[in-house]
Write a protein that holds these residues in place. Structure first.
Motif, mmCIF file in Angstrom:
data_model
loop_
_atom_site.group_PDB
_atom_site.id
_atom_site.type_symbol
_atom_site.label_atom_id
_atom_site.label_comp_id
_atom_site.label_asym_id
_atom_site.label_seq_id
_atom_site.Cartn_x
_atom_site.Cartn_y
_atom_site.Cartn_z
ATOM 1 N N GLY A 1 0.807 -1.216 0.000
ATOM 2 C CA GLY A 1 0.000 0.000 0.000
ATOM 3 C C GLY A 1 0.834 1.257 0.000
ATOM 4 O O GLY A 1 0.505 2.232 -0.676
ATOM 5 N N PHE A 2 1.948 1.230 0.734
ATOM 6 C CA PHE A 2 2.755 2.448 0.807
ATOM 7 C C PHE A 2 3.505 2.742 -0.484
ATOM 8 O O PHE A 2 4.004 3.846 -0.670
ATOM 9 C CB PHE A 2 3.683 2.413 2.021
ATOM 10 N N MET A 3 3.555 1.782 -1.406
ATOM 11 C CA MET A 3 4.079 2.076 -2.733
ATOM 12 C C MET A 3 3.186 3.111 -3.404
ATOM 13 O O MET A 3 3.660 3.991 -4.127
ATOM 14 C CB MET A 3 4.154 0.811 -3.589
ATOM 15 N N LEU A 4 1.882 3.031 -3.138
ATOM 16 C CA LEU A 4 0.951 3.998 -3.720
ATOM 17 C C LEU A 4 1.285 5.413 -3.260
ATOM 18 O O LEU A 4 1.211 6.356 -4.045
ATOM 19 C CB LEU A 4 -0.488 3.643 -3.347
ATOM 20 N N ASN A 5 1.665 5.564 -1.985
ATOM 21 C CA ASN A 5 2.060 6.885 -1.506
ATOM 22 C C ASN A 5 3.277 7.409 -2.270
ATOM 23 O O ASN A 5 3.405 8.607 -2.488
ATOM 24 C CB ASN A 5 2.358 6.848 -0.008
ATOM 25 N N GLY A 6 4.152 6.504 -2.671
ATOM 26 C CA GLY A 6 5.310 6.910 -3.462
ATOM 27 C C GLY A 6 4.910 7.564 -4.779
ATOM 28 O O GLY A 6 5.560 8.500 -5.239
ATOM 29 N N PHE A 7 3.823 7.081 -5.376
ATOM 30 C CA PHE A 7 3.360 7.686 -6.616
ATOM 31 C C PHE A 7 2.872 9.115 -6.401
ATOM 32 O O PHE A 7 2.884 9.939 -7.309
ATOM 33 C CB PHE A 7 2.266 6.838 -7.271
ATOM 34 N N LEU A 8 2.453 9.424 -5.171
ATOM 35 C CA LEU A 8 2.037 10.795 -4.871
ATOM 36 C C LEU A 8 3.222 11.747 -4.930
ATOM 37 O O LEU A 8 3.067 12.911 -5.302
ATOM 38 C CB LEU A 8 1.359 10.865 -3.499
ATOM 39 N N SER A 9 4.405 11.259 -4.586
ATOM 40 C CA SER A 9 5.601 12.085 -4.709
ATOM 41 C C SER A 9 5.794 12.518 -6.164
ATOM 42 O O SER A 9 6.092 13.677 -6.448
ATOM 43 C CB SER A 9 6.826 11.309 -4.217
ATOM 44 N N ARG A 10 5.608 11.589 -7.080
ATOM 45 C CA ARG A 10 5.710 11.930 -8.508
ATOM 46 C C ARG A 10 4.572 12.854 -8.937
ATOM 47 O O ARG A 10 4.794 13.812 -9.678
ATOM 48 C CB ARG A 10 5.699 10.658 -9.346
ATOM 49 N N LEU A 11 3.348 12.567 -8.477
ATOM 50 C CA LEU A 11 2.209 13.421 -8.811
ATOM 51 C C LEU A 11 2.490 14.869 -8.436
ATOM 52 O O LEU A 11 2.383 15.768 -9.258
ATOM 53 C CB LEU A 11 0.943 12.929 -8.103
ATOM 54 N N TYR A 12 2.877 15.083 -7.174
ATOM 55 C CA TYR A 12 3.095 16.446 -6.689
ATOM 56 C C TYR A 12 4.367 17.067 -7.259
ATOM 57 O O TYR A 12 4.421 18.258 -7.532
ATOM 58 C CB TYR A 12 3.164 16.470 -5.158
ATOM 59 N N GLY A 13 5.409 16.264 -7.429
ATOM 60 C CA GLY A 13 6.690 16.795 -7.871
ATOM 61 C C GLY A 13 6.794 17.074 -9.356
ATOM 62 O O GLY A 13 7.559 17.943 -9.766
ATOM 63 N N GLU A 14 6.032 16.339 -10.166
ATOM 64 C CA GLU A 14 6.165 16.511 -11.606
ATOM 65 C C GLU A 14 4.904 17.006 -12.308
ATOM 66 O O GLU A 14 4.997 17.613 -13.362
ATOM 67 C CB GLU A 14 6.596 15.187 -12.244
ATOM 68 N N TYR A 15 3.751 16.712 -11.755
ATOM 69 C CA TYR A 15 2.528 17.020 -12.474
ATOM 70 C C TYR A 15 1.680 18.126 -11.840
ATOM 71 O O TYR A 15 1.237 19.036 -12.524
ATOM 72 C CB TYR A 15 1.655 15.764 -12.604
ATOM 73 N N LEU A 16 1.378 17.990 -10.575
ATOM 74 C CA LEU A 16 0.409 18.898 -9.948
ATOM 75 C C LEU A 16 0.818 19.194 -8.514
ATOM 76 O O LEU A 16 0.614 18.338 -7.654
ATOM 77 C CB LEU A 16 -0.986 18.258 -9.988
#
Length: 151
Positions: free
Chosen positions: A64-79
């Protein structure tokens, strides 16, 4: 590793409530094993098919915490992308996902706080495009108003 380019370099004023982005990530065995080894989580529900089949799951489940890792990319690169930091993250793991799944990551701006340059971003993730597996809300602060102005 190669340099990644930011997908969004909007300043705070250009970002609007309702702005939305999405991207996809494949969960393969290599990615699963890298997460396991990096964080040293060898829990049987994530790594032992025999144990997993004795639970309510058909197979070992993704971290589940892998999903939180994708939030790093979301916030850092996209939005919002660029020079922002996550101040707070609410995470609700709704359903399991499995090795071989594709996860759709969606972020939507639901509020802006002018005085602090905070964005409130609703986050959702879907297993194989349609099964909701994660909901959350992040508060992200824009540190620099325009990434290109600091280069």
């Amino acid at each position: 590793m190669g340099e990644r380019h930011l997908c969004n370099d909007k300043n705070f004023d250009e970002i609007k409530v309702g702005d939305k982005v999405e991207f996809y990530e494949n969960i393969d065995m290599n990615r699963h094993v890298k997460f396991r080894d990096l964080f040293e989580d060898f829990s049987p529900v994530h790594n032992d098919k025999f144990i997993a089949k004795r639970t309510n799951y058909d197979d070992v489940i993704g971290y589940g915490f892998m999903l939180n890792g994708f939030l790093s990319r979301l916030y850092g690169e996209y939005l919002p992308g660029g020079t922002s930091i996550c101040i707070k993250q609410e995470s609700n793991f709704r359903r399991a996902f499995y090795i071989g799944d594709t996860v759709k990551i969606v972020g939507k701006v639901i509020n802006k706080i002018e005085s602090t340059k905070f964005l409130v971003i609703e986050t959702k993730m879907y297993r194989n495009s349609d099964e909701l597996i994660f909901t959350g809300k992040g508060i992200v602060q824009i540190i620099f108003d325009n990434f290109n102005s600091i280069k």
